[in-house]
Design an enzyme around this catalytic site. Structure first.
Site, PDB file in Angstrom:
ATOM      1  CB  CYS A  36      -0.945   0.010   1.212  1.00 52.18           C
ATOM      2  SG  CYS A  36      -0.040   0.030   2.770  1.00 52.18           S
ATOM      3  CB  CYS A 107      -2.205  -3.062   7.856  1.00 52.40           C
ATOM      4  SG  CYS A 107      -3.228  -2.930   6.400  1.00 52.40           S
TER       5      CYS A 107
END
Ligand code: FES
Length: 212
Positions: A36, A107
């Site tokens: 990301c 994440c």
């Protein structure tokens, strides 16, 4: 509003623990996610005698999952030895948080990677553990896999941004395939030095920009 997050994730996201920086840390890492492009910095203070983590802080430019994971793993790691803290996995963090959506695994991995890299950085500075090893060409290449090519979001080795590396008598010379005045040259320069300079047997890191 309905969210895919557990109550605990929301709580840790809204009230994160151990956020900030440590001045003059014993170990430091800045990690980016290829998935990301978000970043996390993590700082540790370590007791030299028993290698216990006495203080830990993080700064996240990531999402709720990343902030909640950074928050929980810093709580878990504080008071542990570096060997114990290395064993903290993203699955442990996700369990503690009451689960994370599958899409958000990266994440959580990013926050755990930052912790492991900060511990590695401490070991590199001290010349202990796995980082007692000499800085060879292979070690340099592995370290540079943690430097992101800002133009692609992937690492500088995979994207062939590094055209040559030499290691001789504690001096590492890295040739970067960018022009010296390229807008990303100083960021790449700083990131490469950050990964290599702390190593116990490295005296100097010379970066040459050879792009045309
Ligand atoms: Fe980037 Fe979560 S989407 S850290």
């Amino acid at each position: 509003m309905e969210t895919p997050y557990s109550e605990k994730v929301i709580e840790y996201f809204q009230n994160p623990k151990n956020v900030g920086e440590i001045e003059d840390p014993d170990g430091y890492a800045k990690e980016g996610s290829p998935a990301c492009g978000d970043m996390v910095s993590l700082f540790i203070k370590v007791e030299d005698e028993n290698h216990e983590i006495t203080d830990i802080k993080f700064k996240s430019y990531g999402c709720a999952s990343n902030i909640a994971t950074g928050s929980i793993i810093t709580e878990m790691a504080k008071g542990m030895t570096i060997e114990e803290a290395k064993e903290i996995s993203w699955e442990d963090a996700a369990d503690e948080l009451g689960g994370l959506p599958d899409l958000k695994t990266h994440c959580s991995v990013l926050a755990v990677d930052a912790l492991r890299e900060a511990i590695r950085n401490y070991e590199e500075r001290q010349g202990i553990g796995e980082e007692k090893r000499e800085t060879t060409l292979d070690v340099v290449r592995k370290r540079l896999r943690h430097v992101m090519n800002p133009m692609t979001g992937l690492d500088v080795i995979k994207t062939d941004l590094i055209s040559d590396i030499e290691v001789e008598d504690g001096i590492i010379t890295v040739e970067v395939d960018l022009e010296e005045d390229h807008q990303f040259a100083s960021a790449v320069n700083e990131d490469i030095k950050e990964k290599l300079e702390p190593r116990w047997d490295v005296e100097e890191v010379v970066i040459k920009f050879v792009g045309d």
